[in-house]
Design an enzyme around this catalytic site. Structure first.
Site, PDB file in Angstrom:
ATOM      1  N   GLU A 117       0.860  -1.032   0.025  1.00 40.03           N
ATOM      2  CA  GLU A 117       0.016   0.096   0.051  1.00 40.03           C
ATOM      3  C   GLU A 117       0.873   1.236   0.031  1.00 40.03           C
ATOM      4  O   GLU A 117       1.908   1.304   0.471  1.00 40.03           O
ATOM      5  CB  GLU A 117      -0.858  -0.073   1.270  1.00 40.03           C
ATOM      6  CG  GLU A 117      -1.844   1.170   1.443  1.00 40.03           C
ATOM      7  CD  GLU A 117      -2.593   0.837   2.991  1.00 40.03           C
ATOM      8  OE1 GLU A 117      -2.274   0.088   3.737  1.00 40.03           O
ATOM      9  OE2 GLU A 117      -3.405   1.673   3.162  1.00 40.03           O
ATOM     10  N   LYS A 120      -9.348   2.557  -1.899  1.00 37.36           N
ATOM     11  CA  LYS A 120      -9.596   1.916  -0.490  1.00 37.36           C
ATOM     12  C   LYS A 120     -10.950   2.508  -0.014  1.00 37.36           C
ATOM     13  O   LYS A 120     -11.250   3.800   0.240  1.00 37.36           O
ATOM     14  CB  LYS A 120      -8.570   2.185   0.264  1.00 37.36           C
ATOM     15  CG  LYS A 120      -8.615   1.461   1.739  1.00 37.36           C
ATOM     16  CD  LYS A 120      -7.334   1.862   2.417  1.00 37.36           C
ATOM     17  CE  LYS A 120      -7.111   1.146   3.505  1.00 37.36           C
ATOM     18  NZ  LYS A 120      -5.958   1.359   4.502  1.00 37.36           N
ATOM     19  N   CYS A 179      -5.425  -3.356   2.301  1.00 39.82           N
ATOM     20  CA  CYS A 179      -5.112  -3.489   3.591  1.00 39.82           C
ATOM     21  C   CYS A 179      -6.255  -3.646   4.458  1.00 39.82           C
ATOM     22  O   CYS A 179      -6.979  -4.460   4.419  1.00 39.82           O
ATOM     23  CB  CYS A 179      -4.296  -2.091   4.083  1.00 39.82           C
ATOM     24  SG  CYS A 179      -3.290  -2.700   5.669  1.00 39.82           S
ATOM     25  N   VAL A 212      -0.375  -2.804  10.447  1.00 33.26           N
ATOM     26  CA  VAL A 212       0.247  -2.418  11.801  1.00 33.26           C
ATOM     27  C   VAL A 212      -0.295  -3.360  13.096  1.00 33.26           C
ATOM     28  O   VAL A 212       0.088  -3.698  13.829  1.00 33.26           O
ATOM     29  CB  VAL A 212       0.176  -1.043  12.335  1.00 33.26           C
ATOM     30  CG1 VAL A 212       0.854  -0.280  11.357  1.00 33.26           C
ATOM     31  CG2 VAL A 212      -1.579  -0.354  12.069  1.00 33.26           C
TER      32      VAL A 212
HETATM   33  C1  ACM Z   1      -4.114  -0.280   7.148  1.00 36.60           C
HETATM   34  O1  ACM Z   1      -5.297  -0.329   6.465  1.00 36.60           O
HETATM   35  N1  ACM Z   1      -3.096   0.440   6.449  1.00 36.60           N
HETATM   36  C2  ACM Z   1      -3.948  -0.593   8.372  1.00 36.60           C
END
Ligand code: ACM
Length: 262
Positions: free
Chosen positions: A38, A109, A142, A169
């Site tokens: 990402e 996203k 992510c 994370v």
């Molecule tokens: C994330 O969506 N970068 C944890």
């Protein structure tokens, strides 16, 4: 099909340096499809929207995207990469599918994570599957992993491989993605980053462990947590087209959406 990922540590704000490193590593490999993390070229932990806009690029006018397309042409492969996108006054945490023919698809996203909500606009592109080399590619980014609807929707559209650029994370995703693959009978490739990103407003440590998972939930490969790693393996994407989990159960056909249309 030879598929893989490149797990590394981008240096925050150094787009051309990060791009140069990625191009140099990918110039030395043979593959059909590689997934990158990402926000692959800017780094992750932005202070605010203004800082994102300083580093983001419009993919239709981006020298970074142009050089990745040139690389795809030279190497005859496809790339899925996280991308820090600017469109007019908006900025998105996006992912691109690019190949020798150019930019094939861009996904923004849908589910922003934590402080990303202070920095990015919410994604506004529908989930979509694109066919390359007879293989159906879906993209999610992510934190989309938390929403089982995302991978299910891509599977319902026929995805063979879910490409999953990440900057993780929390510690749960890699294990959960075994289930996302199993419940949808799809391959998944999670490309995560490594390292600590120290910024004046705080620091984040990324969990690495990029991985490739088979449609039966088998972990085919998982990288170490903090080591840079380019990994490529052979898979047969058509294995994702058998949706049976027992002789009498098909994970897509057996759904009862009339009872849970949420
Ligand atoms: C994330 O969506 N970068 C944890």
């Amino acid at each position: 099909m030879r598929v893989g990922f490149y797990q590394y540590k981008p240096v925050f704000g150094k787009v051309s340096k990060n791009l140069k490193k990625v191009v140099s590593v990918l110039s030395n490999i043979e593959a059909d499809l590689i997934v990158l993390p990402e926000l692959a070229f800017t780094g992750y932990y932005f202070r605010d929207r203004k800082e994102v806009l300083q580093h983001a690029e419009d993919p239709t006018k981006s020298s970074s995207i142009d050089s990745l397309i040139a690389l795809c042409r030279e190497k005859k492969f496809y790339l899925v990469s996280g991308f820090t996108e600017k469109r007019k006054d908006k900025c998105f945490n996006s992912s691109v599918l690019i190949g020798p023919e150019g930019l094939i698809h861009l996904y923004r996203k849908l589910h922003l994570f934590n402080t990303e909500k202070n920095c990015f606009d919410e994604g506004d592109t529908p989930l979509q599957v694109n066919t390359v080399m007879d293989c159906k590619i879906g993209m999610m980014i992510c934190f989309d992993w938390v929403f089982a609807e995302v991978s299910r929707n891509l599977a319902l559209q026929g995805a063979d491989i879910i490409c999953h650029p990440s900057n993780l994370v929390l510690s749960y995703c890699q294990q959960t993605m075994l289930t996302r693959s199993l419940e949808n009978r799809v391959f998944s490739i999670t490309a995560n980053r490594t390292g600590l990103e120290k910024r004046p407003h705080g620091e984040l440590k990324f969990t690495g462990k990029s991985q490739i998972v088979a449609p039966n939930g088998d972990l085919l490969y998982r990288a170490a947590s903090q080591r840079e790693n380019i990994y490529i393996m052979d898979i047969d994407p058509s294995n994702a087209r058998d949706k049976s989990i027992t002789a009498q159960n098909d994970v897509l056909e057996d759904r009862r959406p009339e009872y849970y249309s949420i």
